[in-house]
Design a protein around this motif. Structure first.
Motif, PDB file in Angstrom:
ATOM      1  N   TRP A   1      -3.607  36.494   1.060  1.00 60.47           N
ATOM      2  CA  TRP A   1      -4.156  37.762   1.676  1.00 60.47           C
ATOM      3  C   TRP A   1      -3.492  37.628   3.119  1.00 60.47           C
ATOM      4  O   TRP A   1      -3.879  36.766   3.937  1.00 60.47           O
ATOM      5  N   ILE A   2      -2.959  38.773   3.599  1.00 58.42           N
ATOM      6  CA  ILE A   2      -2.713  38.949   4.881  1.00 58.42           C
ATOM      7  C   ILE A   2      -3.240  40.127   5.699  1.00 58.42           C
ATOM      8  O   ILE A   2      -3.139  40.969   5.213  1.00 58.42           O
TER       9      ILE A   2
ATOM     10  N   THR B   1      -6.578  45.660  13.512  1.00 59.05           N
ATOM     11  CA  THR B   1      -7.480  46.726  12.875  1.00 59.05           C
ATOM     12  C   THR B   1      -8.425  46.030  12.099  1.00 59.05           C
ATOM     13  O   THR B   1      -9.183  46.766  11.646  1.00 59.05           O
ATOM     14  N   PHE B   2      -8.455  44.678  11.834  1.00 60.50           N
ATOM     15  CA  PHE B   2      -9.242  44.061  11.059  1.00 60.50           C
ATOM     16  C   PHE B   2      -9.239  44.528   9.453  1.00 60.50           C
ATOM     17  O   PHE B   2     -10.318  44.322   8.928  1.00 60.50           O
ATOM     18  N   LYS B   3      -8.273  44.948   9.026  1.00 62.13           N
ATOM     19  CA  LYS B   3      -8.094  45.534   7.729  1.00 62.13           C
ATOM     20  C   LYS B   3      -6.659  44.677   7.076  1.00 62.13           C
ATOM     21  O   LYS B   3      -5.975  44.040   7.758  1.00 62.13           O
ATOM     22  N   LEU B   4      -7.021  44.714   5.659  1.00 67.84           N
ATOM     23  CA  LEU B   4      -6.135  44.028   4.832  1.00 67.84           C
ATOM     24  C   LEU B   4      -4.735  44.582   4.961  1.00 67.84           C
ATOM     25  O   LEU B   4      -4.644  45.888   4.718  1.00 67.84           O
ATOM     26  N   ASN B   5      -3.754  43.973   5.030  1.00 70.99           N
ATOM     27  CA  ASN B   5      -2.417  44.422   5.339  1.00 70.99           C
ATOM     28  C   ASN B   5      -1.556  44.506   4.143  1.00 70.99           C
ATOM     29  O   ASN B   5      -0.886  45.218   3.650  1.00 70.99           O
ATOM     30  N   SER B   6      -1.450  43.250   3.621  1.00 71.39           N
ATOM     31  CA  SER B   6      -0.634  42.794   2.336  1.00 71.39           C
ATOM     32  C   SER B   6      -1.342  41.777   1.397  1.00 71.39           C
ATOM     33  O   SER B   6      -2.175  41.052   1.898  1.00 71.39           O
ATOM     34  N   VAL B   7      -1.008  41.806   0.062  1.00 73.01           N
ATOM     35  CA  VAL B   7      -1.487  41.056  -0.824  1.00 73.01           C
ATOM     36  C   VAL B   7      -0.215  40.415  -1.703  1.00 73.01           C
ATOM     37  O   VAL B   7       0.449  41.397  -2.256  1.00 73.01           O
ATOM     38  N   LEU B   8      -0.177  39.357  -1.755  1.00 76.80           N
ATOM     39  CA  LEU B   8       1.103  38.514  -2.327  1.00 76.80           C
ATOM     40  C   LEU B   8       0.436  37.851  -3.727  1.00 76.80           C
ATOM     41  O   LEU B   8      -0.200  36.981  -3.639  1.00 76.80           O
ATOM     42  N   LEU B   9       1.030  38.243  -4.755  1.00 77.94           N
ATOM     43  CA  LEU B   9       0.529  37.639  -6.078  1.00 77.94           C
ATOM     44  C   LEU B   9       1.589  36.833  -6.954  1.00 77.94           C
ATOM     45  O   LEU B   9       2.751  37.294  -6.700  1.00 77.94           O
TER      46      LEU B   9
ATOM     47  N   VAL C   1       8.543  34.219   1.378  1.00 76.76           N
ATOM     48  CA  VAL C   1       8.739  34.434   2.796  1.00 76.76           C
ATOM     49  C   VAL C   1       8.141  36.001   2.859  1.00 76.76           C
ATOM     50  O   VAL C   1       8.538  36.881   2.198  1.00 76.76           O
ATOM     51  N   TRP C   2       7.359  35.972   3.887  1.00 75.95           N
ATOM     52  CA  TRP C   2       6.847  37.425   4.054  1.00 75.95           C
ATOM     53  C   TRP C   2       6.932  37.560   5.737  1.00 75.95           C
ATOM     54  O   TRP C   2       6.678  36.807   6.370  1.00 75.95           O
ATOM     55  N   SER C   3       7.064  38.849   6.056  1.00 74.36           N
ATOM     56  CA  SER C   3       7.106  39.313   7.266  1.00 74.36           C
ATOM     57  C   SER C   3       6.786  40.729   7.413  1.00 74.36           C
ATOM     58  O   SER C   3       6.578  41.670   6.142  1.00 74.36           O
ATOM     59  N   PRO C   4       6.252  41.413   8.501  1.00 79.76           N
ATOM     60  CA  PRO C   4       6.174  42.791   8.387  1.00 79.76           C
ATOM     61  C   PRO C   4       6.987  43.783   7.922  1.00 79.76           C
ATOM     62  O   PRO C   4       6.551  44.781   7.743  1.00 79.76           O
TER      63      PRO C   4
END
Length: 290
Positions: A201-202, A207-215, A243-246
Protein backbone atom coordinates in the motif's frame (compact mmCIF):
# COMPACT_ATOMS: atom_id res chain seq x y z
CA UNK A 1 22.30 6.55 22.43
CA UNK A 2 19.26 5.43 24.42
CA UNK A 3 19.35 2.21 26.45
CA UNK A 4 16.23 0.63 27.97
CA UNK A 5 16.39 -1.49 31.09
CA UNK A 6 14.04 -3.05 33.60
CA UNK A 7 14.66 -3.15 37.36
CA UNK A 8 12.28 -4.29 40.07
CA UNK A 9 9.35 -4.53 37.62
CA UNK A 10 9.90 -0.92 36.43
CA UNK A 11 11.15 0.34 33.07
CA UNK A 12 13.99 2.88 32.79
CA UNK A 13 15.76 4.68 29.95
CA UNK A 14 19.35 5.91 30.01
CA UNK A 15 20.65 8.46 27.48
CA UNK A 16 24.38 8.46 26.66
CA UNK A 17 26.56 10.95 24.80
CA UNK A 18 28.42 8.73 22.33
CA UNK A 19 31.40 11.07 21.82
CA UNK A 20 32.47 10.55 25.44
CA UNK A 21 30.22 7.62 26.46
CA UNK A 22 28.91 9.75 29.27
CA UNK A 23 25.42 9.29 30.74
CA UNK A 24 23.35 12.41 30.09
CA UNK A 25 20.15 11.36 31.83
CA UNK A 26 18.50 8.38 33.49
CA UNK A 27 14.76 8.26 34.18
CA UNK A 28 11.85 5.92 34.75
CA UNK A 29 9.09 5.66 32.14
CA UNK A 30 5.37 5.01 32.52
CA UNK A 31 5.14 1.75 30.55
CA UNK A 32 3.82 -1.66 31.55
CA UNK A 33 6.53 -3.54 29.63
CA UNK A 34 8.71 -1.39 27.36
CA UNK A 35 9.04 -2.98 23.92
CA UNK A 36 10.78 -0.37 21.76
CA UNK A 37 12.62 2.97 21.73
CA UNK A 38 12.91 5.23 18.68
CA UNK A 39 14.68 8.59 18.28
CA UNK A 40 13.04 11.42 16.35
CA UNK A 41 15.03 12.45 13.24
CA UNK A 42 16.40 15.59 14.95
CA UNK A 43 17.40 13.64 18.06
CA UNK A 44 15.30 15.78 20.37
CA UNK A 45 12.57 13.30 21.26
CA UNK A 46 12.26 9.66 22.28
CA UNK A 47 9.24 7.60 21.26
CA UNK A 48 8.54 4.63 23.54
CA UNK A 49 6.40 1.70 22.53
CA UNK A 50 4.72 -0.44 25.18
CA UNK A 51 4.07 -4.17 25.01
CA UNK A 52 1.79 -5.36 22.20
CA UNK A 53 -0.79 -6.14 24.89
CA UNK A 54 -1.33 -2.41 25.39
CA UNK A 55 -1.88 0.40 22.91
CA UNK A 56 0.45 2.89 24.54
CA UNK A 57 2.84 5.32 22.81
CA UNK A 58 4.81 7.81 24.92
CA UNK A 59 6.96 10.78 23.87
CA UNK A 60 9.83 11.79 26.18
CA UNK A 61 12.36 14.61 26.03
CA UNK A 62 16.03 13.85 26.62
CA UNK A 63 15.82 15.09 30.21
CA UNK A 64 13.09 12.59 31.09
CA UNK A 65 9.95 14.74 30.77
CA UNK A 66 6.90 12.97 29.37
CA UNK A 67 5.77 15.35 26.60
CA UNK A 68 2.76 13.37 25.36
CA UNK A 69 1.04 9.99 25.44
CA UNK A 70 -1.22 8.42 22.85
CA UNK A 71 -3.62 5.48 22.96
CA UNK A 72 -6.15 4.79 20.18
CA UNK A 73 -8.08 2.05 22.01
CA UNK A 74 -7.99 -0.36 24.93
CA UNK A 75 -8.53 -4.07 25.69
CA UNK A 76 -7.04 -5.34 22.41
CA UNK A 77 -3.64 -5.99 20.86
CA UNK A 78 -1.99 -2.61 20.36
CA UNK A 79 0.99 -1.16 18.51
CA UNK A 80 2.79 -3.35 15.98
CA UNK A 81 5.04 -0.89 14.11
CA UNK A 82 6.31 2.69 14.31
CA UNK A 83 8.04 5.06 11.90
CA UNK A 84 9.10 8.71 11.94
CA UNK A 85 8.88 10.74 8.75
CA UNK A 86 12.36 11.99 7.70
CA UNK A 87 11.27 15.57 8.40
CA UNK A 88 10.07 14.62 11.87
CA UNK A 89 6.65 16.18 11.22
CA UNK A 90 4.77 12.89 11.49
CA UNK A 91 4.92 9.77 13.63
CA UNK A 92 3.18 6.82 11.98
CA UNK A 93 1.78 4.16 14.31
CA UNK A 94 0.67 0.81 12.87
CA UNK A 95 -1.53 -1.47 14.95
CA UNK A 96 -3.26 -4.82 15.04
CA UNK A 97 -6.58 -3.27 13.98
CA UNK A 98 -5.09 -2.93 10.44
CA UNK A 99 -4.80 0.85 10.59
CA UNK A 100 -2.01 3.41 10.52
CA UNK A 101 -2.49 6.58 12.55
CA UNK A 102 -0.42 9.65 11.71
CA UNK A 103 0.39 11.92 14.65
CA UNK A 104 1.60 15.48 14.11
CA UNK A 105 4.71 16.73 15.92
CA UNK A 106 3.08 19.79 17.47
CA UNK A 107 0.09 18.48 19.40
CA UNK A 108 0.79 14.74 19.01
CA UNK A 109 -2.82 14.26 17.93
CA UNK A 110 -4.10 12.13 15.05
CA UNK A 111 -4.20 13.98 11.72
CA UNK A 112 -5.06 10.95 9.57
CA UNK A 113 -6.13 7.34 9.92
CA UNK A 114 -5.15 5.03 7.06
CA UNK A 115 -7.28 1.90 6.72
CA UNK A 116 -6.47 -1.32 4.84
CA UNK A 117 -9.84 -2.64 3.59
CA UNK A 118 -10.33 -5.94 1.75
CA UNK A 119 -11.93 -4.06 -1.17
CA UNK A 120 -10.47 -0.85 -2.59
CA UNK A 121 -12.37 1.50 -4.88
CA UNK A 122 -10.11 2.18 -7.87
CA UNK A 123 -11.34 5.77 -8.24
CA UNK A 124 -8.25 7.90 -7.76
CA UNK A 125 -6.13 4.84 -6.92
CA UNK A 126 -3.62 3.17 -9.25
CA UNK A 127 -3.88 -0.60 -8.80
CA UNK A 128 -1.26 -2.93 -10.28
CA UNK A 129 -1.18 -6.71 -10.27
CA UNK A 130 1.72 -9.02 -11.04
CA UNK A 131 0.99 -10.88 -14.27
CA UNK A 132 2.90 -14.06 -15.08
CA UNK A 133 0.93 -14.94 -18.20
CA UNK A 134 3.57 -13.60 -20.61
CA UNK A 135 6.03 -16.45 -21.13
CA UNK A 136 9.02 -16.20 -23.42
CA UNK A 137 10.88 -19.22 -24.76
CA UNK A 138 14.53 -18.37 -24.91
CA UNK A 139 17.89 -19.98 -24.46
CA UNK A 140 18.72 -20.14 -20.77
CA UNK A 141 22.43 -20.51 -21.58
CA UNK A 142 22.35 -17.01 -23.05
CA UNK A 143 21.65 -15.58 -19.62
CA UNK A 144 18.10 -14.49 -20.45
CA UNK A 145 15.26 -15.61 -18.22
CA UNK A 146 12.96 -18.27 -19.71
CA UNK A 147 9.89 -16.31 -18.61
CA UNK A 148 8.96 -12.76 -17.78
CA UNK A 149 6.42 -11.10 -15.58
CA UNK A 150 5.03 -7.60 -15.59
CA UNK A 151 2.63 -5.37 -13.72
CA UNK A 152 -0.87 -5.22 -15.15
CA UNK A 153 -3.08 -2.21 -14.46
CA UNK A 154 -6.39 -3.16 -12.84
CA UNK A 155 -9.27 -1.30 -14.45
CA UNK A 156 -12.19 -2.76 -12.50
CA UNK A 157 -14.09 -0.25 -10.30
CA UNK A 158 -13.31 -2.29 -7.17
CA UNK A 159 -10.10 -4.14 -6.35
CA UNK A 160 -10.27 -7.20 -4.07
CA UNK A 161 -7.21 -7.56 -1.83
CA UNK A 162 -6.33 -11.20 -1.04
CA UNK A 163 -6.52 -11.76 2.70
CA UNK A 164 -5.55 -14.54 5.11
CA UNK A 165 -7.41 -15.38 8.29
CA UNK A 166 -4.93 -15.60 11.19
CA UNK A 167 -4.86 -18.69 13.39
CA UNK A 168 -6.05 -17.63 16.89
CA UNK A 169 -4.25 -20.63 18.43
CA UNK A 170 -0.80 -19.42 17.36
CA UNK A 171 1.21 -16.65 19.06
CA UNK A 172 2.12 -13.47 17.18
CA UNK A 173 -0.78 -13.61 14.71
CA UNK A 174 -0.19 -12.52 11.12
CA UNK A 175 -2.53 -9.60 11.54
CA UNK A 176 -2.17 -5.84 11.42
CA UNK A 177 0.30 -3.34 9.98
CA UNK A 178 3.72 -4.93 10.30
CA UNK A 179 5.80 -2.49 8.21
CA UNK A 180 5.73 1.29 7.71
CA UNK A 181 8.27 3.08 5.50
CA UNK A 182 8.43 6.78 4.55
CA UNK A 183 10.06 7.95 1.32
CA UNK A 184 13.15 10.15 1.69
CA UNK A 185 11.16 13.31 0.90
CA UNK A 186 8.29 12.37 3.29
CA UNK A 187 5.85 12.61 0.37
CA UNK A 188 4.90 8.93 0.32
CA UNK A 189 4.30 6.20 2.87
CA UNK A 190 4.46 2.47 2.11
CA UNK A 191 2.78 -0.09 4.38
CA UNK A 192 2.35 -3.84 4.68
CA UNK A 193 -0.71 -5.36 6.35
CA UNK A 194 0.40 -8.80 7.56
CA UNK A 195 -2.88 -10.59 6.89
CA UNK A 196 -2.74 -9.24 3.29
CA UNK A 197 0.86 -10.38 2.65
CA UNK A 198 0.92 -9.97 -1.15
CA UNK A 199 -0.19 -6.31 -1.18
CA UNK A 200 1.91 -3.16 -0.91
CA UNK A 201 0.00 0.00 0.00
CA UNK A 202 1.45 3.37 -1.04
CA UNK A 203 -0.08 6.52 0.43
CA UNK A 204 0.24 10.19 -0.52
CA UNK A 205 1.22 11.99 2.69
CA UNK A 206 0.14 15.39 1.34
CA UNK A 207 -3.46 14.28 0.85
CA UNK A 208 -3.52 11.39 3.36
CA UNK A 209 -5.08 9.26 0.63
CA UNK A 210 -4.18 5.95 -0.98
CA UNK A 211 -2.09 6.48 -4.12
CA UNK A 212 -1.29 2.97 -5.35
CA UNK A 213 -1.75 -0.70 -4.51
CA UNK A 214 0.68 -3.35 -5.77
CA UNK A 215 -0.56 -6.95 -5.76
CA UNK A 216 1.93 -9.80 -6.10
CA UNK A 217 1.81 -13.56 -6.58
CA UNK A 218 3.91 -14.25 -3.46
CA UNK A 219 4.09 -12.66 0.01
CA UNK A 220 6.23 -9.54 0.19
CA UNK A 221 9.52 -10.03 2.05
CA UNK A 222 10.77 -6.47 2.30
CA UNK A 223 10.20 -2.84 1.29
CA UNK A 224 13.09 -0.44 0.76
CA UNK A 225 12.90 3.23 -0.30
CA UNK A 226 15.59 4.84 -2.42
CA UNK A 227 17.46 7.24 -0.06
CA UNK A 228 17.77 9.84 -2.83
CA UNK A 229 14.37 9.81 -4.56
CA UNK A 230 10.79 8.61 -4.22
CA UNK A 231 11.46 5.13 -5.59
CA UNK A 232 10.41 1.96 -3.78
CA UNK A 233 12.02 -1.46 -4.17
CA UNK A 234 10.05 -4.59 -3.26
CA UNK A 235 11.08 -8.25 -3.07
CA UNK A 236 8.91 -11.35 -2.66
CA UNK A 237 11.47 -14.13 -2.20
CA UNK A 238 11.98 -14.93 -5.89
CA UNK A 239 14.44 -13.80 -8.58
CA UNK A 240 12.57 -10.60 -9.41
CA UNK A 241 12.95 -7.00 -8.29
CA UNK A 242 9.80 -4.89 -8.14
CA UNK A 243 10.22 -1.12 -8.44
CA UNK A 244 7.60 1.61 -7.96
CA UNK A 245 7.82 5.36 -8.49
CA UNK A 246 5.21 8.09 -9.01
CA UNK A 247 5.79 7.67 -12.75
CA UNK A 248 4.85 3.97 -12.74
CA UNK A 249 6.20 0.55 -11.80
CA UNK A 250 8.11 -2.32 -13.35
CA UNK A 251 9.44 -5.81 -12.67
CA UNK A 252 13.06 -6.76 -13.37
CA UNK A 253 14.16 -10.41 -13.57
CA UNK A 254 17.65 -11.20 -12.29
CA UNK A 255 19.80 -12.87 -14.95
CA UNK A 256 22.21 -14.99 -12.90
CA UNK A 257 23.96 -18.29 -13.59
CA UNK A 258 22.65 -19.83 -10.36
CA UNK A 259 19.14 -19.70 -8.83
CA UNK A 260 18.84 -16.54 -6.79
CA UNK A 261 15.97 -15.60 -4.48
CA UNK A 262 15.94 -12.02 -3.14
CA UNK A 263 15.19 -11.89 0.59
CA UNK A 264 16.69 -8.54 1.66
CA UNK A 265 17.78 -5.29 0.03
CA UNK A 266 20.00 -2.30 0.82
CA UNK A 267 20.29 0.88 -1.26
CA UNK A 268 23.54 2.69 -1.90
CA UNK A 269 23.35 6.16 -0.24
CA UNK A 270 23.34 7.81 -3.68
CA UNK A 271 20.41 5.68 -4.88
CA UNK A 272 22.39 4.54 -7.93
CA UNK A 273 22.74 0.91 -6.87
CA UNK A 274 20.81 -1.67 -4.86
CA UNK A 275 22.31 -4.62 -2.99
CA UNK A 276 20.14 -7.74 -3.36
CA UNK A 277 20.70 -10.41 -0.72
CA UNK A 278 19.64 -14.06 -0.86
CA UNK A 279 20.17 -17.00 1.47
CA UNK A 280 23.61 -17.86 0.02
CA UNK A 281 24.27 -15.29 -2.70
CA UNK A 282 24.10 -11.57 -3.31
CA UNK A 283 24.36 -9.27 -6.28
CA UNK A 284 24.43 -5.54 -6.99
CA UNK A 285 21.81 -4.03 -9.24
CA UNK A 286 22.63 -0.71 -10.94
CA UNK A 287 19.66 1.47 -11.84
CA UNK A 288 19.67 4.20 -14.45
CA UNK A 289 17.17 7.03 -14.90
CA UNK A 290 15.98 7.51 -18.44
Amino acid sequence: MAVAERKECKDFVSVFLCSQWEMVSHFSVDTKDLAGVSWSPNGGMLCLQDSLLYYNVLLYSMDGRCVATYSAYENALGVKSLAWSPTGQFLAVGSYDQRVRLLNHITWKTVAELKHPSDVLSTGVLAYKEDRSTALKSDISSGVSSHQTKYKTITEPSVAIPSNKPDPEKPHPKLGVGAIKFSCDSQYLATLNDNMPTAVWIWNVKTFKLNSVLLHCSPVQELCWDPASARLAVCTGNDKLYVWSPAGCLIVSMCTSTPFSILKMHWHPSGSALLLIGAQHFCVCYLQDE
